[in-house]
Design a protein around this motif. Structure first.
Motif, mmCIF file in Angstrom:
data_model
loop_
_atom_site.group_PDB
_atom_site.id
_atom_site.type_symbol
_atom_site.label_atom_id
_atom_site.label_comp_id
_atom_site.label_asym_id
_atom_site.label_seq_id
_atom_site.Cartn_x
_atom_site.Cartn_y
_atom_site.Cartn_z
ATOM 1 N N LEU A 142 0.848 -1.195 0.000
ATOM 2 C CA LEU A 142 0.000 0.000 0.000
ATOM 3 C C LEU A 142 0.883 1.245 0.000
ATOM 4 O O LEU A 142 2.091 1.169 0.200
ATOM 5 C CB LEU A 142 -0.925 -0.007 1.222
ATOM 6 N N THR A 143 0.272 2.412 -0.205
ATOM 7 C CA THR A 143 1.035 3.654 -0.233
ATOM 8 C C THR A 143 0.221 4.775 0.400
ATOM 9 O O THR A 143 -0.829 4.538 0.999
ATOM 10 C CB THR A 143 1.435 4.009 -1.688
ATOM 11 N N TYR A 144 0.708 5.990 0.306
ATOM 12 C CA TYR A 144 -0.016 7.209 0.662
ATOM 13 C C TYR A 144 -0.105 8.070 -0.586
ATOM 14 O O TYR A 144 0.898 8.235 -1.305
ATOM 15 C CB TYR A 144 0.734 8.002 1.732
ATOM 16 N N GLY A 145 -1.249 8.660 -0.846
ATOM 17 C CA GLY A 145 -1.419 9.496 -2.021
ATOM 18 C C GLY A 145 -0.524 10.712 -2.031
ATOM 19 O O GLY A 145 -0.123 11.188 -3.093
ATOM 20 N N PHE A 146 -0.168 11.226 -0.847
ATOM 21 C CA PHE A 146 0.627 12.462 -0.805
ATOM 22 C C PHE A 146 2.091 12.235 -1.167
ATOM 23 O O PHE A 146 2.872 13.181 -1.218
ATOM 24 C CB PHE A 146 0.521 13.158 0.552
ATOM 25 N N TRP A 195 9.662 -1.763 1.722
ATOM 26 C CA TRP A 195 9.025 -0.973 2.780
ATOM 27 C C TRP A 195 8.535 0.332 2.175
ATOM 28 O O TRP A 195 9.263 0.996 1.423
ATOM 29 C CB TRP A 195 10.028 -0.666 3.897
ATOM 30 N N ASN A 196 7.296 0.683 2.453
ATOM 31 C CA ASN A 196 6.746 1.940 1.969
ATOM 32 C C ASN A 196 5.776 2.484 3.013
ATOM 33 O O ASN A 196 4.800 1.804 3.372
ATOM 34 C CB ASN A 196 6.010 1.738 0.639
ATOM 35 N N TYR A 197 6.050 3.669 3.512
ATOM 36 C CA TYR A 197 5.159 4.303 4.487
ATOM 37 C C TYR A 197 3.787 4.475 3.844
ATOM 38 O O TYR A 197 3.682 5.021 2.739
ATOM 39 C CB TYR A 197 5.747 5.643 4.910
ATOM 40 N N SER A 198 2.741 4.029 4.529
ATOM 41 C CA SER A 198 1.476 3.860 3.817
ATOM 42 C C SER A 198 0.279 3.845 4.756
ATOM 43 O O SER A 198 0.408 4.007 5.968
ATOM 44 C CB SER A 198 1.506 2.529 3.060
ATOM 45 N N GLU A 199 -0.875 3.601 4.152
ATOM 46 C CA GLU A 199 -2.119 3.493 4.887
ATOM 47 C C GLU A 199 -2.314 2.115 5.522
ATOM 48 O O GLU A 199 -3.426 1.752 5.920
ATOM 49 C CB GLU A 199 -3.285 3.838 3.954
ATOM 50 N N SER A 200 -1.230 1.377 5.650
ATOM 51 C CA SER A 200 -1.295 0.040 6.241
ATOM 52 C C SER A 200 -1.960 0.053 7.614
ATOM 53 O O SER A 200 -2.747 -0.840 7.947
ATOM 54 C CB SER A 200 0.115 -0.547 6.364
ATOM 55 N N THR A 201 -1.627 1.044 8.442
ATOM 56 C CA THR A 201 -2.157 1.049 9.809
ATOM 57 C C THR A 201 -3.627 1.427 9.834
ATOM 58 O O THR A 201 -4.356 1.044 10.757
ATOM 59 C CB THR A 201 -1.324 1.964 10.716
ATOM 60 N N ASP A 202 -4.099 2.174 8.837
ATOM 61 C CA ASP A 202 -5.535 2.421 8.728
ATOM 62 C C ASP A 202 -6.274 1.125 8.403
ATOM 63 O O ASP A 202 -7.356 0.855 8.937
ATOM 64 C CB ASP A 202 -5.806 3.474 7.659
ATOM 65 N N GLY A 279 -4.408 5.193 11.498
ATOM 66 C CA GLY A 279 -3.083 5.624 11.079
ATOM 67 C C GLY A 279 -2.744 7.036 11.464
ATOM 68 O O GLY A 279 -1.570 7.423 11.432
ATOM 69 N N GLY A 280 -3.764 7.862 11.837
ATOM 70 C CA GLY A 280 -3.411 9.249 12.110
ATOM 71 C C GLY A 280 -4.488 10.125 12.700
ATOM 72 O O GLY A 280 -4.358 11.345 12.675
#
Length: 414
Positions: A142-146, A195-202, A279-280
């Motif tokens: 997964l990823t983050y759009g920003f 590894w990719n900082y992402s919406e994984s925790t959401d 996630g936030g």
């Protein structure tokens, strides 16, 4: 400043510790870089430094204090990770459970193989199923759009398939709709590959909600915040505490500088969001998050309330990256809450593996994270030391303040 224990009793040089507040004032507040700053340092379970500086709101002389409420953004992630591991300890789910066993929306997700930007996506099958472990350590694909790196990021933005920024939390989507929308988009890579900082925790928050059978905010409130007496932490600020919420700012470039992002008196956090972002999405106080850190430092227990077993916390704070690699070799992220060299990733936290490569004073085994509004914490089990830092300015990587604070704090150890 609130009452704190004598630092000398805890192996800290008072004069060096006393440099922290003037450093923040002179470098960040007097220059207008930050609107305010609150810092807590604890050693051996006792607060040895607590300082608050700066106005809570624009146009007001009222300073922030120990009751001030801050948006903690990605410092929500460790809380969601703890919530999940509590379910693991009950035997309801496991680290190697495929995500699609709980969220069947992800059963047929593929990996990006071309297309996008007006052309249908081309996908290939995943090399391995996405597991709960991948959500916890951000190896899900997964990823983050920003991140603004490619067509998958662009699709997140176009479809408003972001669990952040917070404007989307008050849209039409709830957690179930969010998961459904996200699962229709391809992964950036096969789970476990990078590894990719992402919406994984959401997504992990959606897992917690489905496995527990109760809404995520209720699960947090009943299973974590009430036992730890974190009475000022939640997904929104109740009306009787609204006057304690601080203003939040964003950097708008050299010409405009710091501008208002979320005004406290009309804040989005004054109402419950539809999308409960694991996630936030949380707000909290420094003292509340201090109690969360105390629980972590104490091996999962605080004041008679045990959330996790000691060995579970040990497992969470190990490096779980494939091949025991570090983020500098495995990360595909343009954005992170950590520097990369010598840093691994556990089950919800960055974990320092090699202090010399990280090039910041610390200990092997310390774990930490931060949030987009420049909030941060770390826990050092070796030195029995932890820090909580609060302010409200996005983006978090604009200034090296976390590295500077960590350096000053460790320089106080005798």
């Amino acid at each position: 400043m609130m009452q704190t224990k004598a630092p000398e009793k805890h192996g800290l040089d008072r004069a060096r510790l006393d440099r922290l507040a003037p450093f923040l004032k002179e470098r960040y507040l007097d220059t207008g870089k930050l609107p305010h700053a609150q810092l807590l340092v604890s050693r051996n379970g006792e607060i040895v430094h607590f300082s608050s500086q700066g106005a809570a709101r624009e146009g007001s002389d009222k300073p922030i204090d120990e009751g001030s409420i801050f948006r903690i953004a990605s410092m929500t992630k460790p809380i969601t990770s703890v919530a999940f591991m509590m379910l693991v300890e009950q035997g309801l789910v496991a680290l190697d459970t495929p995500v699609h066993d709980v969220l069947p929306e992800f059963r047929d997700v593929g990996v990006y193989n071309g297309g996008g930007a007006g052309v249908p996506f081309v996908t290939r099958p995943v090399d391995a199923p996405m597991r709960m472990l991948d959500l916890l350590r951000h190896t899900s694909g997964l990823t983050y759009g920003f991140q603004n790196r490619g067509n998958v990021d662009a699709a997140y933005r176009a479809g408003k398939t972001n669990a952040g920024p917070p404007e989307n939390w008050h849209g039409e989507a709830d957690l179930d709709a969010f998961v459904g929308d996200l699962a229709r988009l391809p992964l950036e890579f096969s789970p476990g590959e990078a590894w990719n900082y992402s919406e994984s925790t959401d997504v992990l928050g959606a897992v917690v909600q489905r496995v527990s059978g109760v809404p995520l905010d209720r699960y947090f409130a009943e299973k974590i915040f009430a036992p730890l007496r974190m009475h000022d932490t939640g997904f929104s600020v109740p009306a009787d505490k609204a006057d304690r919420l601080t203003d939040c700012y964003a950097w708008a470039g050299p010409s405009l500088g710091r501008v208002m992002y979320d005004r406290a008196e009309s804040s989005m956090w004054l109402r419950r969001p539809r999308l409960l972002s694991g996630g936030g999405g949380l707000v909290s106080t420094t003292l509340d998050y201090h109690r969360f850190c105390l629980m972590l430092a104490n091996g999962g227990e605080l004041d008679g309330a045990r959330l996790l077993g000691r060995k579970t916390l040990d497992l969470m704070t190990m490096n779980h990256l494939p091949g025991k690699s570090d983020l500098s070799s495995l990360s595909r992220s343009l954005f992170s809450e950590t520097t990369n060299a010598g840093v691994g990733f556990g089950l919800g936290f960055a974990v320092t593996e090699d202090v010399s490569r990280a090039m910041i004073p610390g200990s092997a085994g310390e774990f930490y994270w931060g949030g987009m509004f420049t909030t941060a914490f770390f826990v050092d089990p070796v030195e029995k030391l932890h820090m909580v830092f609060m302010t409200q300015l996005s983006p978090s990587l604009l200034y090296p303040i976390r590295r500077e604070l960590k350096t000053l704090i460790y320089s106080s150890l005798t």
